[in-house]
Design a protein around this motif. Structure first.
Motif, PDB file in Angstrom:
ATOM      1  N   SER A  20       0.752  -1.191  -0.232  1.00  0.00           N
ATOM      2  CA  SER A  20       0.191   0.067  -0.199  1.00  0.00           C
ATOM      3  C   SER A  20       0.733   1.326  -0.078  1.00  0.00           C
ATOM      4  N   GLU A  21       0.238   2.457  -0.376  1.00  0.00           N
ATOM      5  CA  GLU A  21       1.029   3.598  -0.618  1.00  0.00           C
ATOM      6  C   GLU A  21       1.143   4.409   1.137  1.00  0.00           C
ATOM      7  N   GLN A  22       0.420   3.692   1.959  1.00  0.00           N
ATOM      8  CA  GLN A  22       0.143   4.260   3.404  1.00  0.00           C
ATOM      9  C   GLN A  22       0.966   3.641   4.239  1.00  0.00           C
ATOM     10  N   MET A  23       2.273   3.756   4.501  1.00  0.00           N
ATOM     11  CA  MET A  23       3.288   3.300   5.426  1.00  0.00           C
ATOM     12  C   MET A  23       2.687   3.757   6.974  1.00  0.00           C
ATOM     13  N   GLU A  24       2.852   2.828   7.755  1.00  0.00           N
ATOM     14  CA  GLU A  24       2.828   3.239   9.093  1.00  0.00           C
ATOM     15  C   GLU A  24       3.835   3.342   9.849  1.00  0.00           C
TER      16      GLU A  24
ATOM     17  N   ASP B 231       3.662  -1.809   6.272  1.00  0.00           N
ATOM     18  CA  ASP B 231       2.568  -1.835   5.516  1.00  0.00           C
ATOM     19  C   ASP B 231       1.430  -2.273   6.007  1.00  0.00           C
TER      20      ASP B 231
END
Length: 177
Positions: A2-6, A64
């Motif tokens: 995904s483009e939204q890393m945490e 991810d």
């Protein structure tokens, strides 16, 4: 991916062991060792090791969430160290070795508390893991990054870190790369 890393920041004893374990977790895209939770800016390993800066040795994980959940990362955390010993992991003693979860959001804090509540039934003693908001991050010196992979023949790596990696693989095979 995904483009939204945490980001997750976790401390529970010597950061070398957590570094080695989390490098094996599917969905973790980077692992850095460092220091958080203290009063000294830009602390050195020697200062933190002396136990007087207030920092904990931690790992900072970029992950991810489409591949591995924060909850799963915390499950790994609670099975890769003893969260019932205040400021101690095995022979490593002092505030720099405390069990701590630094949370980046209210959601992470809620998940951390939920996982701790669930783990309380697993452990024979009370869990002493602190849940605190993320604080200033200080990356550890280069020599402490990916330490176990670079020094597999050292006694500490063979006797302490390698068994934790093996334990991770046995307990969390579905999360292993």
């Amino acid at each position: 991916m995904s483009e939204q890393m945490e980001v997750a920041v976790l401390g529970g004893g010597c950061f070398w062991c957590h570094d080695a374990v989390y490098r094996q977790v599917r969905g973790v895209v980077s692992v850095e060792t460092g220091y958080m939770g203290g009063q000294v800016a830009q602390p050195t390993h020697e200062q933190v090791a002396a136990g007087h800066t207030g920092h904990a040795q931690v790992v900072r994980l970029a992950f991810d969430p489409a591949v591995v959940s924060y909850h799963d990362l915390l499950d790994v955390f609670f099975t890769s160290h003893d969260p019932t010993t205040a400021e101690r992991q095995g022979n490593d003693a002092g505030p720099q070795f405390r069990s701590v979860i630094f949370t980046a959001s209210a959601r992470q804090a809620a998940v951390a508390r939920q996982v701790i509540a669930g783990m309380a039934a697993v452990w024979d003693a009370p869990i002493v893991t602190q849940v605190l908001p993320v604080q200033s991050w200080y990356r550890a010196e280069d020599e402490h990054q990916d330490y176990v992979a670079r020094h597999p023949a050292l006694a500490y790596c063979m006797l302490v870190a390698a068994p934790r990696v093996a334990q991770f693989r046995a307990m969390h095979a579905g999360l292993a790369k």
